[in-house]
Design a protein around this motif. Structure first.
Motif, mmCIF file in Angstrom:
data_model
loop_
_atom_site.group_PDB
_atom_site.id
_atom_site.type_symbol
_atom_site.label_atom_id
_atom_site.label_comp_id
_atom_site.label_asym_id
_atom_site.label_seq_id
_atom_site.Cartn_x
_atom_site.Cartn_y
_atom_site.Cartn_z
ATOM 1 N N ALA A 55 0.824 -1.216 0.000
ATOM 2 C CA ALA A 55 0.000 0.000 0.000
ATOM 3 C C ALA A 55 0.855 1.263 0.000
ATOM 4 O O ALA A 55 0.445 2.299 -0.535
ATOM 5 N N PHE A 56 2.036 1.205 0.573
ATOM 6 C CA PHE A 56 2.948 2.352 0.591
ATOM 7 C C PHE A 56 3.247 2.797 -0.836
ATOM 8 O O PHE A 56 3.313 3.992 -1.114
ATOM 9 N N PHE A 57 3.433 1.842 -1.724
ATOM 10 C CA PHE A 57 3.831 2.136 -3.101
ATOM 11 C C PHE A 57 2.659 2.552 -3.989
ATOM 12 O O PHE A 57 2.863 2.966 -5.124
ATOM 13 N N ARG A 58 1.447 2.447 -3.491
ATOM 14 C CA ARG A 58 0.261 2.954 -4.198
ATOM 15 C C ARG A 58 -0.092 4.280 -3.529
ATOM 16 O O ARG A 58 -0.796 4.316 -2.521
ATOM 17 N N LEU A 59 0.412 5.363 -4.068
ATOM 18 C CA LEU A 59 0.347 6.663 -3.403
ATOM 19 C C LEU A 59 -1.070 7.092 -3.053
ATOM 20 O O LEU A 59 -1.286 7.776 -2.056
ATOM 21 N N ARG A 60 -2.043 6.687 -3.826
ATOM 22 C CA ARG A 60 -3.428 7.093 -3.553
ATOM 23 C C ARG A 60 -3.943 6.569 -2.208
ATOM 24 O O ARG A 60 -4.910 7.088 -1.676
ATOM 25 N N THR A 61 -3.280 5.569 -1.641
ATOM 26 C CA THR A 61 -3.707 5.048 -0.339
ATOM 27 C C THR A 61 -3.364 6.002 0.794
ATOM 28 O O THR A 61 -3.943 5.909 1.877
ATOM 29 N N GLY A 62 -2.394 6.882 0.587
ATOM 30 C CA GLY A 62 -1.977 7.823 1.616
ATOM 31 C C GLY A 62 -0.968 7.265 2.609
ATOM 32 O O GLY A 62 -0.486 7.980 3.485
ATOM 33 N N VAL A 63 -0.627 5.987 2.474
ATOM 34 C CA VAL A 63 0.307 5.364 3.427
ATOM 35 C C VAL A 63 1.682 6.019 3.333
ATOM 36 O O VAL A 63 2.280 6.378 4.356
ATOM 37 N N ALA A 64 2.199 6.205 2.116
ATOM 38 C CA ALA A 64 3.528 6.805 1.966
ATOM 39 C C ALA A 64 3.564 8.204 2.569
ATOM 40 O O ALA A 64 4.498 8.555 3.300
ATOM 41 N N LEU A 81 15.647 0.783 1.271
ATOM 42 C CA LEU A 81 16.801 0.231 0.567
ATOM 43 C C LEU A 81 16.427 -1.036 -0.190
ATOM 44 O O LEU A 81 15.933 -1.994 0.410
ATOM 45 N N GLY A 82 16.652 -1.012 -1.495
ATOM 46 C CA GLY A 82 16.396 -2.205 -2.285
ATOM 47 C C GLY A 82 15.802 -1.880 -3.645
ATOM 48 O O GLY A 82 15.631 -0.724 -4.022
ATOM 49 N N ASP A 83 15.457 -2.921 -4.363
ATOM 50 C CA ASP A 83 14.957 -2.814 -5.728
ATOM 51 C C ASP A 83 13.481 -2.423 -5.732
ATOM 52 O O ASP A 83 12.631 -3.172 -5.264
ATOM 53 N N LEU A 84 13.192 -1.260 -6.292
ATOM 54 C CA LEU A 84 11.819 -0.773 -6.396
ATOM 55 C C LEU A 84 11.313 -0.819 -7.834
ATOM 56 O O LEU A 84 10.232 -0.302 -8.121
ATOM 57 N N SER A 85 12.076 -1.415 -8.731
ATOM 58 C CA SER A 85 11.756 -1.343 -10.159
ATOM 59 C C SER A 85 10.344 -1.827 -10.478
ATOM 60 O O SER A 85 9.657 -1.232 -11.311
ATOM 61 N N ARG A 86 9.884 -2.866 -9.824
ATOM 62 C CA ARG A 86 8.537 -3.381 -10.072
ATOM 63 C C ARG A 86 7.484 -2.324 -9.742
ATOM 64 O O ARG A 86 6.525 -2.120 -10.480
ATOM 65 N N HIS A 87 7.679 -1.619 -8.655
ATOM 66 C CA HIS A 87 6.731 -0.585 -8.239
ATOM 67 C C HIS A 87 6.831 0.650 -9.130
ATOM 68 O O HIS A 87 5.824 1.241 -9.506
ATOM 69 N N LEU A 88 8.061 1.023 -9.457
ATOM 70 C CA LEU A 88 8.275 2.228 -10.251
ATOM 71 C C LEU A 88 7.775 2.064 -11.683
ATOM 72 O O LEU A 88 7.293 3.026 -12.281
ATOM 73 N N ALA A 89 7.867 0.863 -12.213
ATOM 74 C CA ALA A 89 7.447 0.617 -13.592
ATOM 75 C C ALA A 89 5.963 0.886 -13.791
ATOM 76 O O ALA A 89 5.537 1.298 -14.871
ATOM 77 N N ALA A 93 3.536 8.533 -10.954
ATOM 78 C CA ALA A 93 3.432 9.323 -9.721
ATOM 79 C C ALA A 93 4.453 8.847 -8.689
ATOM 80 O O ALA A 93 5.103 9.661 -8.026
ATOM 81 N N LEU A 94 4.616 7.538 -8.557
ATOM 82 C CA LEU A 94 5.602 6.997 -7.617
ATOM 83 C C LEU A 94 7.012 7.350 -8.069
ATOM 84 O O LEU A 94 7.854 7.714 -7.242
ATOM 85 N N ARG A 95 7.281 7.248 -9.366
ATOM 86 C CA ARG A 95 8.607 7.635 -9.871
ATOM 87 C C ARG A 95 8.900 9.084 -9.509
ATOM 88 O O ARG A 95 10.003 9.426 -9.066
ATOM 89 N N ASP A 96 7.912 9.975 -9.686
ATOM 90 C CA ASP A 96 8.089 11.390 -9.342
ATOM 91 C C ASP A 96 8.307 11.573 -7.846
ATOM 92 O O ASP A 96 9.161 12.358 -7.424
ATOM 93 N N PHE A 97 7.537 10.858 -7.046
ATOM 94 C CA PHE A 97 7.663 10.926 -5.587
ATOM 95 C C PHE A 97 9.063 10.505 -5.139
ATOM 96 O O PHE A 97 9.716 11.190 -4.348
#
Length: 124
Positions: A55-64, A81-89, A93-97
């Motif tokens: 949910a953190f990586f889905r910005l619309r949830t507000g968790v991040a 720390l770690g690979d976020l490529s799956r989430h960023l792809a 909006a997450l890439r910008d964040f």
């Protein structure tokens, strides 16, 4: 069982979180980590990406936003720390964040320990 550990990274006391600990999934989880860090004198919390809730990586949830706000309010640095490529792809909006937070000095999303060491070494 592995636990979160106080370490020193480039003269910065850091709470290095174990991958198998509780998920960083909202305000209470953030406050728990901040409390642990402050209780041990850590200025920085390093959380493995696999320990961060989906949910953190889905910005619309507000968790991040809620998590980041707690770390900023209490003046504790957070590193995911770690690979976020799956989430960023899947999210511009997450890439910008991630890009914007990485420009600052409080919240960083970094791929590995080498990138973390480089960022810490560059701090004034």
């Amino acid at each position: 069982m592995t636990t979160d550990t106080l370490v020193t990274l480039h003269d910065v006391p850091a709470l290095r979180c174990a991958p198998e600990g509780p998920a960083l999934d909202g305000e209470q989880a953030a406050l728990d980590l901040i409390g642990d860090a402050m209780g041990q004198g850590a200025e920085l919390v390093v959380v493995p990406a696999e320990r961060v809730a989906e949910a953190f990586f889905r910005l619309r949830t507000g968790v991040a936003g809620a998590v980041v706000q707690k770390f900023v309010t209490y003046r504790v640095h957070l590193v995911v720390l770690g690979d976020l490529s799956r989430h960023l792809a899947g999210s511009s909006a997450l890439r910008d964040f991630v890009h914007e937070t990485n420009q600052g000095d409080r919240i960083w999303f970094l791929p590995d320990d080498a990138a973390l060491a480089e960022r810490l070494a560059a701090r004034p």
